[in-house]
Design a protein around this motif. Sequence first.
Motif, PDB file in Angstrom:
ATOM      1  N   SER A   1      74.113  63.742  63.719  1.00 13.68           N
ATOM      2  CA  SER A   1      73.721  64.051  65.092  1.00 13.68           C
ATOM      3  C   SER A   1      73.897  62.882  66.047  1.00 13.68           C
ATOM      4  O   SER A   1      73.797  63.057  67.251  1.00 13.68           O
ATOM      5  CB  SER A   1      72.288  64.580  65.150  1.00 13.68           C
ATOM      6  N   VAL A   2      74.166  61.696  65.531  1.00 13.47           N
ATOM      7  CA  VAL A   2      74.550  60.610  66.449  1.00 13.47           C
ATOM      8  C   VAL A   2      75.881  60.056  65.954  1.00 13.47           C
ATOM      9  O   VAL A   2      76.243  60.236  64.791  1.00 13.47           O
ATOM     10  CB  VAL A   2      73.503  59.480  66.512  1.00 13.47           C
ATOM     11  N   SER A   3      76.580  59.377  66.842  1.00 16.38           N
ATOM     12  CA  SER A   3      77.887  58.871  66.429  1.00 16.38           C
ATOM     13  C   SER A   3      77.678  57.755  65.400  1.00 16.38           C
ATOM     14  O   SER A   3      76.664  57.070  65.402  1.00 16.38           O
ATOM     15  CB  SER A   3      78.677  58.379  67.635  1.00 16.38           C
TER      16      SER A   3
ATOM     17  N   ARG B   1      82.989  55.099  66.321  1.00 14.44           N
ATOM     18  CA  ARG B   1      82.563  55.858  67.497  1.00 14.44           C
ATOM     19  C   ARG B   1      83.532  56.997  67.745  1.00 14.44           C
ATOM     20  O   ARG B   1      83.157  58.127  67.984  1.00 14.44           O
ATOM     21  CB  ARG B   1      82.561  54.889  68.686  1.00 14.44           C
TER      22      ARG B   1
ATOM     23  N   ARG C   1      69.905  61.550  60.493  1.00 12.78           N
ATOM     24  CA  ARG C   1      70.616  61.632  61.777  1.00 12.78           C
ATOM     25  C   ARG C   1      72.121  61.489  61.611  1.00 12.78           C
ATOM     26  O   ARG C   1      72.843  61.352  62.597  1.00 12.78           O
ATOM     27  CB  ARG C   1      70.120  60.506  62.701  1.00 12.78           C
ATOM     28  N   ARG C   2      72.588  61.513  60.388  1.00 15.46           N
ATOM     29  CA  ARG C   2      73.981  61.140  60.146  1.00 15.46           C
ATOM     30  C   ARG C   2      75.000  61.957  60.917  1.00 15.46           C
ATOM     31  O   ARG C   2      76.050  61.463  61.295  1.00 15.46           O
ATOM     32  CB  ARG C   2      74.297  61.227  58.653  1.00 15.46           C
TER      33      ARG C   2
ATOM     34  N   ALA D   1      83.489  59.931  65.165  1.00 13.96           N
ATOM     35  CA  ALA D   1      82.372  60.865  65.168  1.00 13.96           C
ATOM     36  C   ALA D   1      82.697  62.142  65.924  1.00 13.96           C
ATOM     37  O   ALA D   1      82.120  63.193  65.658  1.00 13.96           O
ATOM     38  CB  ALA D   1      81.134  60.188  65.749  1.00 13.96           C
TER      39      ALA D   1
ATOM     40  N   ASP E   1      78.839  54.901  64.943  1.00 13.77           N
ATOM     41  CA  ASP E   1      78.628  53.512  65.350  1.00 13.77           C
ATOM     42  C   ASP E   1      77.158  53.252  65.654  1.00 13.77           C
ATOM     43  O   ASP E   1      76.670  52.141  65.501  1.00 13.77           O
ATOM     44  CB  ASP E   1      79.508  53.150  66.546  1.00 13.77           C
ATOM     45  N   ARG E   2      76.452  54.312  66.043  1.00  8.42           N
ATOM     46  CA  ARG E   2      75.027  54.085  66.331  1.00  8.42           C
ATOM     47  C   ARG E   2      74.254  53.825  65.062  1.00  8.42           C
ATOM     48  O   ARG E   2      73.322  53.018  65.045  1.00  8.42           O
ATOM     49  CB  ARG E   2      74.458  55.274  67.095  1.00  8.42           C
TER      50      ARG E   2
ATOM     51  N   ILE F   1      72.999  46.814  62.118  1.00 11.00           N
ATOM     52  CA  ILE F   1      73.409  45.486  62.576  1.00 11.00           C
ATOM     53  C   ILE F   1      72.268  44.803  63.327  1.00 11.00           C
ATOM     54  O   ILE F   1      72.002  43.620  63.149  1.00 11.00           O
ATOM     55  CB  ILE F   1      74.647  45.637  63.494  1.00 11.00           C
TER      56      ILE F   1
ATOM     57  N   LEU G   1      75.142  50.314  64.291  1.00 11.36           N
ATOM     58  CA  LEU G   1      74.522  49.356  65.205  1.00 11.36           C
ATOM     59  C   LEU G   1      73.054  49.151  64.871  1.00 11.36           C
ATOM     60  O   LEU G   1      72.537  48.033  64.982  1.00 11.36           O
ATOM     61  CB  LEU G   1      74.666  49.833  66.650  1.00 11.36           C
ATOM     62  N   SER G   2      72.386  50.216  64.462  1.00 13.98           N
ATOM     63  CA  SER G   2      70.970  49.991  64.188  1.00 13.98           C
ATOM     64  C   SER G   2      70.820  49.118  62.953  1.00 13.98           C
ATOM     65  O   SER G   2      69.917  48.280  62.888  1.00 13.98           O
ATOM     66  CB  SER G   2      70.167  51.292  64.120  1.00 13.98           C
TER      67      SER G   2
END
Lengths: 1084, 887
Positions: A606-608, A636, A603-604, A639, A610-611, A617, A614-615
């Motif tokens: 396709s999502v920002s 964020r 997913r590197r 991205a 920070d997400r 974290i 965060l996952s």
Amino acid sequence: MKEVRFTAAQLEAIDISQRHLDACVVAGPGSGKTTVLVEYFRSLVAEGVDPLRILAITFTEKAAGNMRKKLAEAFHDDPRVRARLERAWVSTVHGFCARILKENAVFAGVDPDFYVADERESWRLQLDSMSEAMEEVFREDPVRVRALIRALSSPDFESDILSAYDAMRGAGISVAQLAQFPAPPGVTIAEIEQTLAAIRAEKLIGWNPAQKDQLECALEGAERIVNANTPRGALQAIEEFSCNLSKCKRGNPAYTLLKHLKDEQIPKFLYAAITACYTSERELLLDILQRFDRIYRHRKSLAGALDFADLEEFTVRLLESHAETRARLQAQFDHILMDEFQDTNGQQSKLLRLVRPPDRFYAVGDINQSIFGFRHAEPRGFQEYRDEVHHGGKRLVELIDNFRSRPEILSAVETITADAPGIEPRSLVAGRAFDQPRPVCVELMAVSGEESPEARWVARRILELLDAEPHLQFKDIALLVRNTEVLTEFTSAFEQAGIPYLVNRGRGFHDSREVNDLTHLLRVIANPRDEVSLAVVLRSPLVGVSDETLLEMKLQGGNLSAALIPAEQSEALSPNPQPPTPNPRLSPRIAFFAARLVEWRARRESVSFDRLLLSAIDDCGYPESPNLDKFLAQARDAASRLSLDEFVEELELVRASNPREPDAPPEDSANAVKIMTVHSAKGLEFPVVFLSALHKGIDTKLPVVAFSRHFGLGARWRNPARREDKNDLFQHAIHEERKLREAEESSRLLYVAMTRAEELLVLSYSVSERKPSNWAGVVASSLQIDLANPRDEVVTLTAPDGKPWKLRLLVAGDPGPLPVLSRPLPNPAPALEFVSSPAITGQSDTNATVTQLRAFVNCPREYYLRHYLGFEGRIPRPDSLVPGTGREARTLSADELGNQVHLLLEGNTLPDAHPDALRMEGIFRQSALGRRVTRATRVEREFEFLVAIEELVVSGQVDLWFEEGGEIVIVDYKTDDVTAVEAHRRAREYELQLRIYALAVEQVAGRAPTSAWLHFLRPNTLVRVDLTPTLLDSPEQVVREFHEAQSSMNFPLNENERCRRCPFVNGLCPATLAGISKAPEKTI
Amino acid sequence: MRLLTGPAGSGKTAVILHHFRESLRAGNQAIRLLVPTATLTTHLQNRLAREGFVFPGKLIQTLSDFVKSWVEGPRRVTDAVLYLIVETAARRVARSEFASVVHMPGFVASLARTINEFSSVGCDSNRLASCLPDTPLGPAFLAVYQEVDRELARRGLALRVGLLANAARRISRNGLGGIQTVWLDGFHALSDPELSFLATIGRHADLTLTFDAMDSRLAAIGFREERLPRARTTPARLLVKAPSIEREAEEIARRILEQAAAGRPFREMAIIVRSKETYVPIFRSTLARFGIPARFYFEPKLHEHSIIRFLSGTIDALLGGWDHSRTLAALRLAPQFASSEAMDRFDFAVRRQTPNSGLPTLRALSGDDSATLTPLFESLAALEAWLPLELKPGEWADRLKTLRTLLGESPVPIAAHEPAIEWRSRSAALNSFDEAMDEAAEAWDEHRQLSLTEFWRAAKSVLRLNPLRLEDKRRNVVHVLSAPEARQWVLPVVFVCGMVEKEFPQFHRQNPFFPEAARARLNQSGVRMPTAAEFEREERALFESAITRATLLVTLSYPEFNSRGDQNLPSMYLEDLVLPMQDSCPVRPHPRLKPGPPEPVEIRTPALLNVLRQRTAVMSPSALESFLQCPFQHFSKRILRLQPAPTRPEERLDFLTQGNIVHAVLAKWWLTREPLEPLFERHFQAALKEKCIPPGYHTERLRNAMLENLLAFASSDKWPRGRFQSRIEEPFTFALDDSLVISGKMDRLDIGSDGSAFVIDYKYSGPQRTKERLTNDNLLQAPLYLMAAEQKFLVKPSGMYYIGLKGGIVYAGWNDGPAAMPYDGEPFPQGWLENSGERTLRVVEQIRAGRIEVAPANTDNCRFCDSRDICRVDAHEAPEAETASEA
Ligand code: SF4
């Protein structure tokens, strides 16, 4: 606004009856200048001045915000003014410029959609532009560049040039102007010749022969300098010049002249010789700056970015070159208010001169608080303005009452800074009333010993104070230092003593642990073959692997990452249909991480970013911190601009080039001692101030290339006669200027620091063998107290104005064990709440088309790929298109043909209709059904409908339905390319569709349709659809399954003959034709 | 024509729907309900369908779709095509006023925006010409506008206002085709052209419009007002203050979870966002973080999507001659290789040798992974055939649409909802890419022959300007809405965030072409261009609407501080409301992992200890010194031997490489005394080649420094060479005891005729660092080398010197020999060699016992340690004077 009582001076300052005169308000520390400024603004508006006709400029965003806030409060009850305040011109210089430029972008020649690049971004752009400029000039003229490198070789060369560039822009000097600065006067050959002649003319009375020899030798040496043919020769001669004055006869004119020659003239001539020696290199230097400037500007313009200096420069340029805009702007403001005028730089002063019409200017400032010279502030501008106002008989007001500090503190400030350079003598009058008397308000701790006893003394005093004075809390205390190098000593002493603290504006963002961990995590996601990054992550709390395990993993051979995800797994291309199973030999914790890593990597992009972070974290409960938030915010933001690789590279470059990024601001609410530099304490006040490490100065060494607005660009060059670097004339002049400025600014910084204290000021420093230096030296010498012997006593000192004040003087060694605070810490931080993810239900769609439902029934996976995700099936390959075959050459697709048939049957005339389409139209029209239509009482063609089935709103279009002979008949034309036999099989795929049509038609017609027909037009085959389905294949049941599949994301394959027609087979669908048996198609 | 007015919540929509239902029940389908947005269309359609009505969807439509259905002839110009047309027009018109900005994308965009603004109030270039206010840029703007209008007409394109006029003409001519009743609901502002279109409809059908209030323009075209009283009850309201926007977003998530836990479906909650740049990204992250399903009514930018970046990057790489870095950057975006190990290896292989260019050389780097990467390279190679082509725009569009094959076709997994949306966005991006290519083609003359470069420039502009349209029809999700979008919504629970100054109300800036004064004059001439006052009214209305969207609870919120730590000023709108205030609570998801037990900081497992023993059977002095500096450094560098990512080109000439070059040159030179410069040059060039170090200024600077240092050494060295025989680069091993062999390589061993010898070790470091070696207790190199001299070379060690070669030559060492030497040396410490031998054994014992703790002997050295990021030591603060950096 609450009632404020103003002093006479303040009343004079806010007196708007004199608003048509230029005004200068000299506002000492704590004199309530913000209040005065706000009140002046308020009074103007109350008097009827439109808030939009006042321009108020502050030095910081914070001050501007504060001012807007106070004005908002003041006009809370006047909605009209309040609303106008939203658009009022209350901002920093940069804010003002940005607004002017946006609104006048075309005249200013800037992109109207420009954005302001932050320091970090412009620094990156500058570095890139610099290296491009260097490479460019090196390509063009390597010989000259080599000469430059030999003359001026410093690893910091580029960053030094960049800071000179920054200074230039702050001063409002363009690169082109640089070449025009004349060399500052130095000692000339003629002057040396004169001296030589004068010495030669002297009668050497009383000189013995040895002395005469000595003199002669020196004179010859000097003559060699004078007679040198080249600057290089002169430098060599200077190097060889020697003169031992002690061997000369003293006390006669010849001696004096010789001494002057040796000590003054020749050393100074060296600067001139260096300057002459490096003319061509200097030209190259200027050339490099010019290229850099061009490239940097070009890059910014491509990005639509302006840096902070551009904001000022472009506004100045706009106003200088565009008389109409200037006139408009000048007419736009009746009053211009300026805070902290002493901190403006050359460019800003220029700007102000352009904006302000005569007698509309109201400036507030204080020379004694000018501490931003390093940011190119020019306090002289304020001085000149003040004099102008004074001599011009305009309004000059001095606010000397101090409403902040206890009188003793002010006396101490006056005593310590009495004769300091850069401080204008101005008394500080105590104006604040304190409820309780305080026996001693100033302390000095001079501490000697090993292992930072000063820091421990400070910790000890803090604890003692808190114990003795219950009204004090940690947050009432600030520790100010000049040099951040000493911070760790204090923070570790505080940690030992259990004193909570917040470091404001540290510069260790990139080195902080959280940023380190997360940066490496991103690197691992980008490419786990980077073993260093992987090791960082594995050892960090993100995974928490022991070193033993790390070694075990590494010993498995190959790259460390292979121990996480066995090669064959990671090779399965993403999108990976199987959830990855990490190496079975891993512990559950690492296995969990390995699985997550696979997921994050997929997913590197396709999502920002920070997400992703965060996952990680949230997997381990990694501790939160302001730096963490700051880093996440950067991730964020990145991205949207960059790919992961680019972001990782940017982080690496930033870290390598500018690691001094400020830490995120701490959350202010905590009850903790604030630790900060004096510069960041400007404008703040605290009940108790510790001003510590007074002995510690700062590095004031001039970089190899430097700029001053008075002398231009200077450099330190390699003296070819010696392995040593020497200033040229420019650099020498800058050096002298800088020395003076540093001395003055140092005093003012001390002044500002001490005046932050309200109740108690504690000064401290570490004593060493040597005489106290830096501020410690200033304090020690101004107080003239004996620091030789240990003591702890209160002494009474006298301020310059004769007032006595008390100082607690502590001269001590090790503080011994620290006391323990006897009372608990008030207001602990609010408790962190942990929440679990909610149960997710009802994730099915609100709408679907009949076609989608049909697809779902025939094969859930095909539905998923085509309709749920939206993939198209066939893709032509890039090499399948040969030049010249345009869109005109394409044949009609099956869909397009189908469309034509439908249009024709709807009754449209299509001039370009395909013969096949016309043929099929004819087939229907001549069929039995077609003939019935002509007799029908009601005919609906291409009948669109929406119908809700089990809450799902289904849309569809019935090709044809009609009422004839008391029957309602539904017809759907099909143009599928099938034989008559196949048509019957294919018809099953369309059963659901017709049943839904029947539902819709029944609602509209008020009764159930009698029959429904599929007419396959190609083979001219008519198939009747049974409208009485079993419970299992009723539309309701299908919709329920549809909901269920979407909610649980379950879309199984339905592999059968149909797959042969499916565009996804062997591609986006895992089904392969090889696996399909010849078994007949079935419909679910 | 009926005008139904009333405040928000007075039930205007309910009245309209009532009439609509009545008609449906009566079987009357000659009706239309027109609304402003597609979302509202679907919402109303679904609502009625769920009530059991079966009807054609088009009975409820957006006004735009309705207009479109009546247009004959022109097509609506898309924003991107308009941009391209404006760009060409501005260049063609070449007004001197615009000369300095005409090449700037933001300028073209703002021209296009202003043209759109004029057009939407019904002012085409002809009309503007007749009432052009006296404003400096007016004439230049008009010239471009006229050119744009001409160009649009030539291509059969029209702006929205053109379509309105066209549709109105057709309706006037032919009537409404049987439509008898038209309702319009959800509109808050109508432009003059829209109003006149309504007037046309009103002449052919029974027209009802809901609106906030009656005004003169409405009255003028014949609307009669019917006013509804306010009916809905006011919801509870409260204000939440959070320290930062992160905490604000988390607080909203926390409250949503609370509501959900109490049984409220997600779909009954909405977040209204005014400042989308600030809040949309953070809500996307935060809601996902807390597992809250949400639908965002915001369209991301198309060109930011990784798929578009991949495709664009590929074309850019193709046009740029396959520069390796740029091509790699594009290829790493290929989703099929996101987690491919082959791509990882290829990635590092490429990075090791950049800068470079060309496809064949790049392909050659795929090495063992060529099987995996071949299809990709073949597709790339096929693209090269495009370079010489000159094609028509449409042909280029078709060609570029085939780029999606670069993505390969491997099976798509069944994903969870969130990832499924990512897949959806991928397919949407591909489809939008194709559409963008068609749009780009539309901006050119269709017969013109273009090169790829020309076409691609336009295509990239379109990609930059177009949004990514992504469908998300999930029902039970939290709605994240913009303030204008939210106007159509009513839900039980609503959050309105970001209530700070300049965010809500947003800050209004003057238009660069037609500032306030010009607008005022335009208004006087009847061109109703919006003014600042209108903007303010509109913002206020948006706010009023936002806080009346909820039926039960509205939570307003704001962050107290901005990212710089400065206090925010709360929105002025909050000043008028008396709201109960609450502070946010810190919240985060339950960690999915429990913290592990504390791990031992040593190696204990027998098998691993065995490994340590094997690895330390032979040790070099530098390995020992590494351990003495820090056990962890030794562990990470010597035992784990971790490989970092390849260094960037400008970093490849690092200290180590420089040192190696200098050593190699000296080794040769000392024996042969050949001219130093050419000797150095040979070694230097060889190193550049071997390490792929690009030439350039940096390399040159270091080259110069190395050469200078070498020359300085050569010219100043006073070592009495004649007295010695030199052995160069001598490797050695010797056994210190049964279990330990010391191995190393001496830079130089100078043996005198009497058998006494000096060990020389060159250090490419500065004088200070070289001298420090004399006093550093943690060094073992000197005594071990001396022992080696004795044991291996059977000479009598008289001394050892380090020669510091950087920035001034320095000899630092020990001299125990009788002979006078030109360089001072310290006497050998008492029992030096024996003690050092014992110490070495003790050290090795510690290593073998598994000691690996992080314990730097000198934290200053941590700056140079490759393991500094791994070890987590707190030795990073290398602070500096504040003046240089304080801000
Ligand atoms: S950085 Fe310092 S503490 Fe960390 S491994 Fe290296 S030497 Fe040890």
